[in-house]
Design a protein around this motif. Structure first.
Motif, PDB file in Angstrom:
ATOM      1  N   SER A 264       0.849  -1.200   0.000  1.00  0.00           N
ATOM      2  CA  SER A 264       0.000   0.000   0.000  1.00  0.00           C
ATOM      3  C   SER A 264       0.877   1.240   0.000  1.00  0.00           C
ATOM      4  O   SER A 264       1.415   1.613   1.056  1.00  0.00           O
ATOM      5  N   PRO A 265       1.032   1.883  -1.142  1.00  0.00           N
ATOM      6  CA  PRO A 265       1.837   3.111  -1.183  1.00  0.00           C
ATOM      7  C   PRO A 265       1.323   4.189  -0.237  1.00  0.00           C
ATOM      8  O   PRO A 265       2.098   5.009   0.254  1.00  0.00           O
ATOM      9  N   SER A 266       0.016   4.170   0.056  1.00  0.00           N
ATOM     10  CA  SER A 266      -0.570   5.176   0.949  1.00  0.00           C
ATOM     11  C   SER A 266      -0.581   4.723   2.410  1.00  0.00           C
ATOM     12  O   SER A 266      -1.191   5.385   3.254  1.00  0.00           O
ATOM     13  N   SER A 267       0.049   3.589   2.699  1.00  0.00           N
ATOM     14  CA  SER A 267       0.130   3.038   4.060  1.00  0.00           C
ATOM     15  C   SER A 267      -1.237   2.657   4.618  1.00  0.00           C
ATOM     16  O   SER A 267      -1.470   2.722   5.823  1.00  0.00           O
ATOM     17  N   ASN A 268      -2.137   2.222   3.750  1.00  0.00           N
ATOM     18  CA  ASN A 268      -3.464   1.783   4.167  1.00  0.00           C
ATOM     19  C   ASN A 268      -3.402   0.299   4.536  1.00  0.00           C
ATOM     20  O   ASN A 268      -3.107  -0.553   3.699  1.00  0.00           O
ATOM     21  N   LEU A 269      -3.673  -0.018   5.794  1.00  0.00           N
ATOM     22  CA  LEU A 269      -3.513  -1.394   6.259  1.00  0.00           C
ATOM     23  C   LEU A 269      -4.537  -2.338   5.659  1.00  0.00           C
ATOM     24  O   LEU A 269      -4.248  -3.522   5.435  1.00  0.00           O
ATOM     25  N   GLU A 270      -5.760  -1.867   5.405  1.00  0.00           N
ATOM     26  CA  GLU A 270      -6.766  -2.729   4.764  1.00  0.00           C
ATOM     27  C   GLU A 270      -6.323  -3.084   3.345  1.00  0.00           C
ATOM     28  O   GLU A 270      -6.477  -4.235   2.909  1.00  0.00           O
ATOM     29  N   GLU A 271      -5.765  -2.120   2.618  1.00  0.00           N
ATOM     30  CA  GLU A 271      -5.248  -2.404   1.281  1.00  0.00           C
ATOM     31  C   GLU A 271      -4.080  -3.387   1.363  1.00  0.00           C
ATOM     32  O   GLU A 271      -3.970  -4.300   0.538  1.00  0.00           O
ATOM     33  N   ALA A 272      -3.234  -3.218   2.367  1.00  0.00           N
ATOM     34  CA  ALA A 272      -2.099  -4.130   2.536  1.00  0.00           C
ATOM     35  C   ALA A 272      -2.564  -5.547   2.813  1.00  0.00           C
ATOM     36  O   ALA A 272      -2.007  -6.517   2.284  1.00  0.00           O
ATOM     37  N   ALA A 273      -3.600  -5.703   3.642  1.00  0.00           N
ATOM     38  CA  ALA A 273      -4.130  -7.033   3.922  1.00  0.00           C
ATOM     39  C   ALA A 273      -4.694  -7.672   2.656  1.00  0.00           C
ATOM     40  O   ALA A 273      -4.477  -8.859   2.382  1.00  0.00           O
ATOM     41  N   HIS A 274      -5.425  -6.877   1.871  1.00  0.00           N
ATOM     42  CA  HIS A 274      -6.000  -7.385   0.619  1.00  0.00           C
ATOM     43  C   HIS A 274      -4.899  -7.883  -0.319  1.00  0.00           C
ATOM     44  O   HIS A 274      -5.063  -8.908  -1.000  1.00  0.00           O
ATOM     45  N   ASN A 275      -3.765  -7.184  -0.357  1.00  0.00           N
ATOM     46  CA  ASN A 275      -2.697  -7.519  -1.300  1.00  0.00           C
ATOM     47  C   ASN A 275      -1.692  -8.529  -0.763  1.00  0.00           C
ATOM     48  O   ASN A 275      -0.866  -9.033  -1.528  1.00  0.00           O
ATOM     49  N   LEU A 276      -1.742  -8.836   0.537  1.00  0.00           N
ATOM     50  CA  LEU A 276      -0.661  -9.573   1.181  1.00  0.00           C
ATOM     51  C   LEU A 276      -0.324 -10.889   0.489  1.00  0.00           C
ATOM     52  O   LEU A 276       0.791 -11.082  -0.014  1.00  0.00           O
ATOM     53  N   PHE A 277      -1.246 -11.829   0.467  1.00  0.00           N
ATOM     54  CA  PHE A 277      -0.953 -13.140  -0.105  1.00  0.00           C
ATOM     55  C   PHE A 277      -0.742 -13.047  -1.614  1.00  0.00           C
ATOM     56  O   PHE A 277       0.106 -13.744  -2.173  1.00  0.00           O
ATOM     57  N   LYS A 278      -1.497 -12.159  -2.261  1.00  0.00           N
ATOM     58  CA  LYS A 278      -1.362 -12.000  -3.718  1.00  0.00           C
ATOM     59  C   LYS A 278       0.048 -11.538  -4.080  1.00  0.00           C
ATOM     60  O   LYS A 278       0.668 -12.062  -5.021  1.00  0.00           O
ATOM     61  N   PHE A 279       0.578 -10.564  -3.347  1.00  0.00           N
ATOM     62  CA  PHE A 279       1.895 -10.033  -3.674  1.00  0.00           C
ATOM     63  C   PHE A 279       3.010 -10.997  -3.271  1.00  0.00           C
ATOM     64  O   PHE A 279       4.036 -11.080  -3.954  1.00  0.00           O
ATOM     65  N   ILE A 280       2.825 -11.730  -2.177  1.00  0.00           N
ATOM     66  CA  ILE A 280       3.832 -12.737  -1.827  1.00  0.00           C
ATOM     67  C   ILE A 280       3.890 -13.810  -2.908  1.00  0.00           C
ATOM     68  O   ILE A 280       4.976 -14.286  -3.274  1.00  0.00           O
ATOM     69  N   ARG A 281       2.730 -14.194  -3.450  1.00  0.00           N
ATOM     70  CA  ARG A 281       2.723 -15.161  -4.563  1.00  0.00           C
ATOM     71  C   ARG A 281       3.477 -14.609  -5.766  1.00  0.00           C
ATOM     72  O   ARG A 281       4.271 -15.327  -6.402  1.00  0.00           O
ATOM     73  N   LYS A 282       3.212 -13.348  -6.107  1.00  0.00           N
ATOM     74  CA  LYS A 282       3.893 -12.743  -7.255  1.00  0.00           C
ATOM     75  C   LYS A 282       5.393 -12.716  -7.046  1.00  0.00           C
ATOM     76  O   LYS A 282       6.171 -13.021  -7.959  1.00  0.00           O
ATOM     77  N   ALA A 283       5.811 -12.349  -5.829  1.00  0.00           N
ATOM     78  CA  ALA A 283       7.240 -12.317  -5.537  1.00  0.00           C
ATOM     79  C   ALA A 283       7.838 -13.720  -5.605  1.00  0.00           C
ATOM     80  O   ALA A 283       8.945 -13.917  -6.126  1.00  0.00           O
ATOM     81  N   ASP A 284       7.116 -14.704  -5.104  1.00  0.00           N
ATOM     82  CA  ASP A 284       7.611 -16.080  -5.063  1.00  0.00           C
ATOM     83  C   ASP A 284       7.838 -16.636  -6.463  1.00  0.00           C
ATOM     84  O   ASP A 284       8.746 -17.446  -6.683  1.00  0.00           O
ATOM     85  N   LYS A 285       7.006 -16.210  -7.423  1.00  0.00           N
ATOM     86  CA  LYS A 285       7.129 -16.695  -8.797  1.00  0.00           C
ATOM     87  C   LYS A 285       8.420 -16.213  -9.470  1.00  0.00           C
ATOM     88  O   LYS A 285       8.823 -16.750 -10.495  1.00  0.00           O
ATOM     89  N   ARG A 286       9.051 -15.202  -8.892  1.00  0.00           N
ATOM     90  CA  ARG A 286      10.332 -14.736  -9.421  1.00  0.00           C
ATOM     91  C   ARG A 286      11.484 -15.624  -8.965  1.00  0.00           C
ATOM     92  O   ARG A 286      12.640 -15.393  -9.343  1.00  0.00           O
ATOM     93  N   ASN A 287      11.176 -16.619  -8.114  1.00  0.00           N
ATOM     94  CA  ASN A 287      12.153 -17.590  -7.618  1.00  0.00           C
ATOM     95  C   ASN A 287      13.362 -16.936  -6.950  1.00  0.00           C
ATOM     96  O   ASN A 287      14.511 -17.307  -7.221  1.00  0.00           O
ATOM     97  N   PRO A 288      13.139 -15.998  -6.053  1.00  0.00           N
ATOM     98  CA  PRO A 288      14.281 -15.429  -5.332  1.00  0.00           C
ATOM     99  C   PRO A 288      14.722 -16.363  -4.211  1.00  0.00           C
ATOM    100  O   PRO A 288      14.014 -17.293  -3.834  1.00  0.00           O
ATOM    101  N   ASN A 289      15.914 -16.117  -3.680  1.00  0.00           N
ATOM    102  CA  ASN A 289      16.338 -16.855  -2.498  1.00  0.00           C
ATOM    103  C   ASN A 289      15.500 -16.446  -1.297  1.00  0.00           C
ATOM    104  O   ASN A 289      15.220 -17.255  -0.409  1.00  0.00           O
TER     105      ASN A 289
END
Length: 318
Positions: A264-289
């Motif tokens: 959440s660029p605006s530091s909105n915690l509800e937006e962050a919760a909505h994006n949490l698992f979705k963004f972790i999945r996106k990051a995980d698909k990049r296969n980082p360490n």
């Protein structure tokens, strides 16, 4: 384990609700949308169906399930609903709040749902699709998150398909889930409220609604879903409270810490919760360490976000 050609059907398609009900009535599992995450549903009164949830997910047998009901009247058939519990239900149901309550003698829910406890976790979901399915079935459904045990909870039908495709016959597609994290879970005993798992409904929300103080969980015994130390884990390791991206990492930012993705660029915690698992999945698909995640304020919904992140970063069980 049986294999299926998993069918994905939009909840807007004619007959989708009836199709889900038919599968559940046959004893099969169906992934359904709720306002929190997608659930892996079974008829909660059918022993074999409920046992199949544990098999398909690879879920530990001591980890209880949430019993989803259509309304307060349905809940009262299976649990003892005190005056305080009634007030909480009236204020927050339908919605992302689960209550753990004493079971009624002779209640007809399959034993594995409560994992040997003398309590049952009940919730009336805010999703109209989920409530329609329960109402047409005429019985509660047991529905943990529709993902392999310990992994990231699914917030879209595609997430479910990636994790459980071929293991279940049907996914009802209701689009992205609006809340994005699992329900808050509270226990009510002797008119005392205990927080068992934080979620989007906060302790302050409940206290303000019913004017009853909260108590923190005082035991490490598993009394509700979502209490395993390692949970919600991506394939990559997770580093918390990161302010900069290190080599071979993907940084998920929050607020002024930009990152490759920003909850959440605006530091909105509800937006962050909505994006949490979705963004972790996106990051995980990049296969980082490692996936690095910026600090999240530990207040309001941020308490629930930090709970999920702490479990995602915990040492893995396997």
């Amino acid at each position: 384990m049986a294999t299926f050609k998993t069918q994905v059907v939009s909840d807007r398609q004619d007959g989708a609700i009836s199709l889900a009900v038919e599968e559940l009535a046959r004893g099969n599992l169906v992934a359904i949308p709720t306002e929190t995450v997608y659930g892996l549903a079974a008829d909660a009164t059918e022993l074999c169906a409920v046992q199949h949830i544990y098999t398909v997910k690879g879920r530990p047998s001591n980890n209880p399930l949430i019993c989803h009901v259509a309304d307060i009247d349905m809940a009262q058939k299976y649990v003892v609903v005190s005056p305080l519990a009634t007030r909480v239900m009236q204020f927050f149901w339908p919605g992302p709040l689960t209550l753990v309550l004493p079971t009624r003698p002779g209640f007809a829910i399959a034993a594995p749902v409560s994992a040997g406890l003398d309590t049952l976790a009940v919730r009336c979901p805010g999703s109209e699709t989920a409530r329609q399915i329960i109402s047409e079935l005429g019985r509660p459904i047991a529905a943990p998150s529709a993902n392999p045990s310990g992994k990231l909870s699914p917030t879209s039908a595609d997430d479910v398909l990636q994790g459980l495709g071929g293991r279940i016959p049907l996914i009802i597609d209701g689009g992205d889930t609006p809340v994005g994290i699992e329900s808050t879970i509270i226990g009510i005993v002797d008119e005392k409220i205990t927080l068992l798992r934080p979620g989007s409904v906060t302790a302050d929300d409940i206290t303000a609604a019913v004017h009853t103080p909260f108590f923190d969980r005082d035991s490490q015994q598993i009394t509700a879903p979502g209490q395993l130390e390692s949970h919600y884990a991506p394939s990559s390791h997770v580093r918390l409270n990161a302010t900069e991206q290190e080599a071979d990492e993907v940084l998920i930012g929050f607020g002024e810490i930009e990152g490759v993705l920003n909850l959440s660029p605006s530091s909105n915690l509800e937006e962050a919760a909505h994006n949490l698992f979705k963004f972790i999945r996106k990051a995980d698909k990049r296969n980082p360490n490692c996936i690095a995640i910026a600090p999240i304020p530990n207040q309001g919904v941020g308490i629930a976000i930090n709970d999920r992140l702490r479990r995602a970063a915990a040492p893995r069980n396997q």
